[in-house]
Enzyme design. Structure first.
Site, PDB file in Angstrom:
ATOM      1  CE  LYS A  76      -2.059  -1.100   3.894  1.00 33.93           C
ATOM      2  NZ  LYS A  76      -1.607  -2.450   4.281  1.00 33.93           N
ATOM      3  NE  ARG A  98      -4.645  -1.411   9.159  1.00 32.77           N
ATOM      4  CZ  ARG A  98      -3.615  -0.845   8.560  1.00 32.77           C
ATOM      5  NH1 ARG A  98      -3.691   0.385   8.121  1.00 32.77           N
ATOM      6  NH2 ARG A  98      -2.503  -1.530   8.361  1.00 32.77           N
ATOM      7  NE  ARG A 122       7.718  -2.333   6.769  1.00 30.48           N
ATOM      8  CZ  ARG A 122       6.442  -2.020   6.664  1.00 30.48           C
ATOM      9  NH1 ARG A 122       6.036  -1.251   5.672  1.00 30.48           N
ATOM     10  NH2 ARG A 122       5.559  -2.467   7.528  1.00 30.48           N
ATOM     11  NE  ARG A 178       6.029  -0.183  10.425  1.00 30.88           N
ATOM     12  CZ  ARG A 178       5.003  -0.134   9.591  1.00 30.88           C
ATOM     13  NH1 ARG A 178       5.113   0.574   8.483  1.00 30.88           N
ATOM     14  NH2 ARG A 178       3.901  -0.789   9.849  1.00 30.88           N
ATOM     15  NE  ARG A 217       1.682  -5.079  11.187  1.00 30.40           N
ATOM     16  CZ  ARG A 217       2.860  -4.903  10.582  1.00 30.40           C
ATOM     17  NH1 ARG A 217       3.964  -5.422  11.070  1.00 30.40           N
ATOM     18  NH2 ARG A 217       2.920  -4.193   9.473  1.00 30.40           N
TER      19      ARG A 217
HETATM   20  P1  B4P Z   1       3.138  -1.974   2.617  1.00 28.21           P
HETATM   21  O1  B4P Z   1       1.827  -2.626   2.392  1.00 28.21           O
HETATM   22  O2  B4P Z   1       3.451  -0.736   1.849  1.00 28.21           O
HETATM   23  O3  B4P Z   1       3.227  -1.708   4.174  1.00 28.21           O
HETATM   24  P2  B4P Z   1       2.456  -0.635   4.976  1.00 28.21           P
HETATM   25  O4  B4P Z   1       1.859   0.434   4.147  1.00 28.21           O
HETATM   26  O5  B4P Z   1       3.431  -0.146   6.005  1.00 28.21           O
HETATM   27  O6  B4P Z   1       1.247  -1.434   5.632  1.00 28.21           O
HETATM   28  P3  B4P Z   1       0.997  -1.907   7.089  1.00 28.21           P
HETATM   29  O7  B4P Z   1      -0.387  -2.384   7.039  1.00 28.21           O
HETATM   30  O8  B4P Z   1       2.019  -2.861   7.564  1.00 28.21           O
HETATM   31  O9  B4P Z   1       1.271  -0.657   8.047  1.00 28.21           O
HETATM   32  P4  B4P Z   1       0.480   0.713   8.342  1.00 28.21           P
HETATM   33  O10 B4P Z   1       1.532   1.724   8.446  1.00 28.21           O
HETATM   34  O11 B4P Z   1      -0.635   0.968   7.418  1.00 28.21           O
HETATM   35  O12 B4P Z   1       4.333  -3.049   2.353  1.00 28.21           O
HETATM   36  C1  B4P Z   1       5.624  -2.744   2.711  1.00 28.21           C
HETATM   37  C2  B4P Z   1       6.752  -3.704   2.328  1.00 28.21           C
HETATM   38  O13 B4P Z   1       6.585  -4.556   1.170  1.00 28.21           O
HETATM   39  C3  B4P Z   1       7.861  -2.741   1.982  1.00 28.21           C
HETATM   40  O14 B4P Z   1       9.022  -3.126   2.666  1.00 28.21           O
HETATM   41  C4  B4P Z   1       8.049  -2.833   0.462  1.00 28.21           C
HETATM   42  O15 B4P Z   1       9.360  -2.576   0.058  1.00 28.21           O
HETATM   43  C5  B4P Z   1       7.595  -4.267   0.184  1.00 28.21           C
HETATM   44  N1  B4P Z   1       6.993  -4.385  -1.154  1.00 28.21           N
HETATM   45  C6  B4P Z   1       6.015  -3.622  -1.669  1.00 28.21           C
HETATM   46  N2  B4P Z   1       5.675  -4.022  -2.918  1.00 28.21           N
HETATM   47  C7  B4P Z   1       6.483  -5.097  -3.207  1.00 28.21           C
HETATM   48  C8  B4P Z   1       6.603  -5.966  -4.330  1.00 28.21           C
HETATM   49  N3  B4P Z   1       5.855  -5.829  -5.445  1.00 28.21           N
HETATM   50  N4  B4P Z   1       7.515  -6.969  -4.282  1.00 28.21           N
HETATM   51  C9  B4P Z   1       8.297  -7.123  -3.163  1.00 28.21           C
HETATM   52  N5  B4P Z   1       8.218  -6.323  -2.069  1.00 28.21           N
HETATM   53  C10 B4P Z   1       7.328  -5.328  -2.081  1.00 28.21           C
HETATM   54  O16 B4P Z   1      -0.141   0.402   9.784  1.00 28.21           O
HETATM   55  C11 B4P Z   1       0.662   0.102  10.926  1.00 28.21           C
HETATM   56  C12 B4P Z   1      -0.225  -0.112  12.143  1.00 28.21           C
HETATM   57  O17 B4P Z   1      -0.912   1.124  12.500  1.00 28.21           O
HETATM   58  C13 B4P Z   1      -1.377  -1.127  11.987  1.00 28.21           C
HETATM   59  O18 B4P Z   1      -0.933  -2.452  12.209  1.00 28.21           O
HETATM   60  C14 B4P Z   1      -2.367  -0.644  13.056  1.00 28.21           C
HETATM   61  O19 B4P Z   1      -1.997  -1.039  14.340  1.00 28.21           O
HETATM   62  C15 B4P Z   1      -2.231   0.877  12.984  1.00 28.21           C
HETATM   63  N6  B4P Z   1      -3.205   1.468  12.045  1.00 28.21           N
HETATM   64  C16 B4P Z   1      -2.907   2.067  10.848  1.00 28.21           C
HETATM   65  N7  B4P Z   1      -4.053   2.474  10.231  1.00 28.21           N
HETATM   66  C17 B4P Z   1      -5.076   2.124  11.064  1.00 28.21           C
HETATM   67  C18 B4P Z   1      -6.510   2.233  10.963  1.00 28.21           C
HETATM   68  N8  B4P Z   1      -7.087   2.801   9.883  1.00 28.21           N
HETATM   69  N9  B4P Z   1      -7.262   1.737  11.964  1.00 28.21           N
HETATM   70  C19 B4P Z   1      -6.692   1.164  13.045  1.00 28.21           C
HETATM   71  N10 B4P Z   1      -5.352   1.019  13.203  1.00 28.21           N
HETATM   72  C20 B4P Z   1      -4.557   1.482  12.221  1.00 28.21           C
END
Ligand code: B4P
Length: 190
Positions: free
Chosen positions: A14, A89, A128, A134, A145
């Site tokens: 994402k 979410r 990552r 993180r 998660r």
């Molecule tokens: P991403 O999917 O980009 O990770 P993210 O955005 O950080 O999602 P995540 O759900 O973990 O965390 P968020 O900050 O939203 O993937 C990243 C990795 O994959 C990278 O290292 C990238 O290099 C690699 N990658 C990407 N594409 C690739 C490909 N094609 N091939 C190989 N590798 C690839 O949320 C963190 C926490 O905050 C949640 O767990 C929750 O506790 C809280 N939170 C956030 N939003 C919330 C909400 N709306 N409601 C409640 N809690 C919330």
């Protein structure tokens, strides 16, 4: 406004694909994960609450998230559009977003659902974790998660499916290939 929800399990890409979408379509970016991490590093009261949930791999409560988003959306009305990254979410968050946007006479244009198998998610997030520092990128929290995603977040797919604006995209392959499929879905609703 062109309002895009980028959706998928943790590690589905994402954040990565949001950067490409912002660059191509000139949209504002709301990432609830980034907003929460900024609150944590600023040692705010909201950050302290958020950290206690994030470190356990749980979702931050809906009312906290919705309040945070409300302020942000108000400041972005009148722009070209917004990419919502990691939000909604839960179905409750999806309903709240619908209401907030309708107050400003706009709505979600398309929801992009990135599909990635569990093994690949775990592998990406562990990788990552080695560099990001993180606190939630360790095996135990990653598993939690993904389970939370399955039980609390996945129902959001049906919410947008019923509105006929859900588009599933295979999130495995090169970042450019995946982005081409995303751009095609966005262009179809522009
Ligand atoms: P991403 O999917 O980009 O990770 P993210 O955005 O950080 O999602 P995540 O759900 O973990 O965390 P968020 O900050 O939203 O993937 C990243 C990795 O994959 C990278 O290292 C990238 O290099 C690699 N990658 C990407 N594409 C690739 C490909 N094609 N091939 C190989 N590798 C690839 O949320 C963190 C926490 O905050 C949640 O767990 C929750 O506790 C809280 N939170 C956030 N939003 C919330 C909400 N709306 N409601 C409640 N809690 C919330």
């Amino acid at each position: 406004m062109l309002n895009v929800v980028i959706f998928g399990p943790p590690g589905s890409g994402k954040g990565t694909q949001s950067e490409n979408i912002i660059e191509k379509y000139n949209l504002a970016h709301i990432s609830t994960g980034d907003l929460l991490r900024a609150e944590i590093s600023g040692h705010t009261q909201l950050g302290t609450i958020a950290k206690s949930f994030i470190d356990k791999g749980e979702l931050v409560p809906d009312e906290t998230i919705i309040g945070m988003i409300d302020n942000k959306i108000e400041s972005l009305v009148g722009t070209k559009g917004v990419i919502f990254d990691g939000f909604p979410r839960t179905v409750e968050q999806a309903e709240a977003l619908n209401e907030l946007l309708s107050e400003y006479k706009t709505k979600v244009s398309v929801m992009i659902n990135l599909e990635v198998p569990k093994d690949e998610l775990v592998e990406r997030l562990l990788k990552r974790g080695e560099i990001s520092g993180r606190s939630d990128d360790n095996l135990e929290t990653i598993e939690k998660r993904i389970n939370v995603y399955e039980s609390q977040t996945k129902p959001v797919i049906d919410y947008y499916k019923k509105k006929r604006i859900m588009k599933s995209i295979k999130g495995v392959g090169s970042i450019d290939e995946i982005f081409s499929a995303i751009a095609e879905a966005i262009d179809a609703v522009k």
